[in-house]
Design an enzyme around this catalytic site. Structure first.
Site, PDB file in Angstrom:
ATOM      1  N   SER A  52       0.788  -1.336   0.027  1.00 41.76           N
ATOM      2  CA  SER A  52       0.086   0.002  -0.102  1.00 41.76           C
ATOM      3  C   SER A  52       0.917   1.350   0.099  1.00 41.76           C
ATOM      4  CB  SER A  52      -1.124   0.178   1.290  1.00 41.76           C
ATOM      5  OG  SER A  52      -0.229   0.294   2.585  1.00 41.76           O
ATOM      6  N   LYS A  59      -0.112   4.245   6.612  1.00 39.54           N
ATOM      7  CA  LYS A  59      -0.432   5.265   5.491  1.00 39.54           C
ATOM      8  C   LYS A  59       0.002   6.774   5.666  1.00 39.54           C
ATOM      9  CE  LYS A  59      -3.214   2.006   4.031  1.00 39.54           C
ATOM     10  NZ  LYS A  59      -2.446   0.924   4.671  1.00 39.54           N
TER      11      LYS A  59
END
Lengths: 429, 159
Positions: free
Chosen positions: B75, B112
């Site tokens: 990710s 993230k």
């Protein structure tokens, strides 16, 4: 100029459980217990588990039904993780005061009197400590402050048990009336150093609460109970008798023992276990620059199985010259084991004690000691320690330790060594 | 690096000495040599000796607040953080908009980029095949720490 002493006791709430929760957020709000070696007894409980009435030290098997009903998560103790987190907390605390005594794995005393000018007031300082440790490590702490160690400890108890303090209590900031009210509500064994036996004797003469002990005549207490409790009594009245022990007193002996995961009857397996205990103890010995002059070995059958034949021998072997050499100590320990061992018993535990410790740098040599072999021994141990530091414990070890370790302790529920092992780091996706 | 075992210097019989233990770089630090070689000319560099480079100094600002995580998944490849990388996480830093963070979402850790703008709080992946995690108003985002570095090993050939 001599300043009035002022101490803070900083203590991590539910230390073992809190460490686990830092790295496993799913355990938050869930009832969690941590079990002792071999997953035997409960050694730490989250608040949820305390609320269910589970007492400290109960055997795990006794609460298994309860655990199933309330979905209690049980974990093996993970001392590698707890040790690392403890070091972090101490490291942070040293930023608040250079004068610090590490009292246990989850408690430290700080001397604050010379720090007063750095902070507006002690409550703000306490909140600052609490906030920083929470943010930097994720661990919740409570701070108790007082003019003696005994009062700081008592203040910590108040801070932990009563929400009004919001985790920080300076007992000297309370009015006399308030302080007395709190102290009259606490049984006298809340006081640091008053154990079960003293509690019984104190209540027998009408001293039931902390306040009762504070108001007792120190002279009377001395006559009845001796100087130790007199000091406690003085400390409750704000007379500081116990100072900060910044340097841990030299160890008098090193004990290493463990219950087996299974029962053991074979001498070979006992020898492995004893060699392993000696190895660990010798490492501790060398880290502190000590030598030992005698090795005591003990083996035990299971005392809780009274119907089985029992055998609990122990034997101490003196050394020709004090040593910190793992191989020398193992040789002595195995000799003791061979003398004591009887076949056909089911042993549950083995352990060793290194006795008569002294400073290596002022050691006295034996008359016929071989200086050259002592030097070689020191070099060998240095290499072993260095290799094991770099490549992990027991990478380089005595063959007596064996490799199978069928008897090794159970730790089926241990969480990862999240802060000390590259292979067990927490995972982020 | 000079690889002379310390013992060799003591006994002056270099040819008889076994190979130094490669496993023990501490045993062959140059620093130690300056004291042993007092017979010849003093090293002109002795007064300027400094410790070698330590990656901890470079990567860790605040030791008691620094932790490591292993990254799983793709990710964050856009930020050059790949599957299997180790990231260094500092808990003492206050997370700001655009920092890469480790957060707790539904009881799991996620790495993230923090997006915080005009009251909106989101966690953005750096990979168009992943969706941002959007927090409704009033929902609490639990940030575990701020990512301050990444380390990756390519090969471990040789000693």
């Amino acid at each position: 100029m001599s300043l009035r002493p002022q101490f803070a006791l900083v203590d991590v709430n539910n230390f073992y459980v809190s460490c686990e929760r830092v790295f496993r957020p799913r355990l938050e709000q869930r009832p969690v217990v941590v079990l002792s070696n071999n997953d035997g007894c409960v050694v730490a409980r989250s608040y949820e588990v305390r609320a269910l009435g589970v007492k400290m030290g109960v055997p795990w098997f006794q609460i298994k039904d309860l655990a199933r009903r309330y979905k209690i998560v049980a974990l093996s103790s993970n001392y590698t993780l707890y040790g690392d987190m403890s070091n972090r907390v101490v490291h942070i605390l040293r930023g608040f005061s250079p004068n610090l005594e590490v009292y246990s794995i989850d408690e430290s005393f700080l001397a604050l009197e010379r720090m007063q000018s750095c902070y507006e007031n002690t409550i703000l300082l306490g909140k600052n400590i609490r906030q920083r440790i929470k943010q930097w490590t994720g661990l919740p702490v409570c701070v108790g402050i007082g003019s003696t160690k005994t009062l700081a400890k008592l203040a910590n108890h108040l801070a932990k048990k009563n929400d009004v303090f919001d985790g920080v209590c300076d007992i000297d900031q309370l009015s006399l009336k308030e302080a007395n009210a709190w102290m009259s509500g606490l049984p006298v064994d809340t006081v640091w150093g008053v154990g079960r036996q003293l509690y019984r004797r104190l209540t027998a003469i009408g001293i039931h609460t902390v306040l009762d002990l504070r108001k007792a005549s120190p002279q009377y207490i001395r006559n009845q109970f001796g100087v130790v409790l007199q000091r406690t009594c003085e400390e409750l009245n704000g007379v500081s008798c116990l100072s900060l022990e910044e340097v841990a007193p030299a160890q008098k002996q090193i004990i290493n023992s463990r219950s087996f995961g299974i029962v053991v009857s074979e001498i070979e397996e006992l020898r492995e276990a004893v060699a392993m205990h000696v190895t660990s103890a010798a490492e501790k010995l060398r880290r502190q620059c000590l030598v030992s002059a005698a090795v005591c070995v003990f083996i035990q059958t299971n005392r809780f199985q009274g119907d089985r034949p029992q055998h609990h021998p122990s034997l101490t072997i003196p050394l020709l010259a004090p040593s910190d050499d793992t191989l020398v100590l193992i040789t002595a320990a195995l000799k003791a084991l061979d003398v004591m061992y009887r076949p056909h018993y089911q042993y549950k535990k083995a352990g060793i004690i290194l006795l008569l410790l002294s400073d290596k740098r002022i050691e006295q040599r034996a008359l016929f000691d071989n200086v050259d072999s002592a030097r070689r021994s020191a070099q060998l141990m240095a290499v072993i320690d260095a290799v094991n530091r770099q490549f992990g414990r027991h990478t380089l070890r005595s063959a007596a330790m064996g490799t199978q370790h069928r008897w090794a302790m159970r730790a089926d529920r241990r969480s990862g060594r999240y802060t000390t092992s590259w292979d067990e780091l927490p995972v982020a996706r | 690096m000079l690889c002379i075992p310390i013992d060799a210097l003591e006994t002056n019989s270099l040819s008889q000495q076994p190979e130094p233990l490669r496993a023990l770089p501490h045993q062959v630090e140059i620093k130690l040599l300056k004291h042993r070689l007092s017979a010849g000319f003093p090293s002109p560099a002795a007064d300027y000796a400094e410790d070698g480079l330590d990656l901890n100094d470079y990567l860790v600002r605040n030791k008691p607040a620094t932790f490591m995580f292993t990254v799983k998944g793709q990710s964050m490849v856009g930020a050059s953080i790949e599957d299997g990388d180790k990231v260094i996480v500092d808990r003492s830093i206050q997370a700001q908009h655009n920092d890469i963070v480790v957060a707790v979402v539904d009881g799991d850790y996620t790495i993230k980029r923090l997006y915080r703008n005009q009251g909106k709080i989101e966690l953005h992946p750096e990979n168009s095949e992943y969706h941002p995690i959007i927090f409704k108003e009033g929902a609490e985002l639990q940030i575990w720490g701020v990512v301050v570095g990444v380390v990756r090993r390519y090969l471990m050939r040789g000693a």
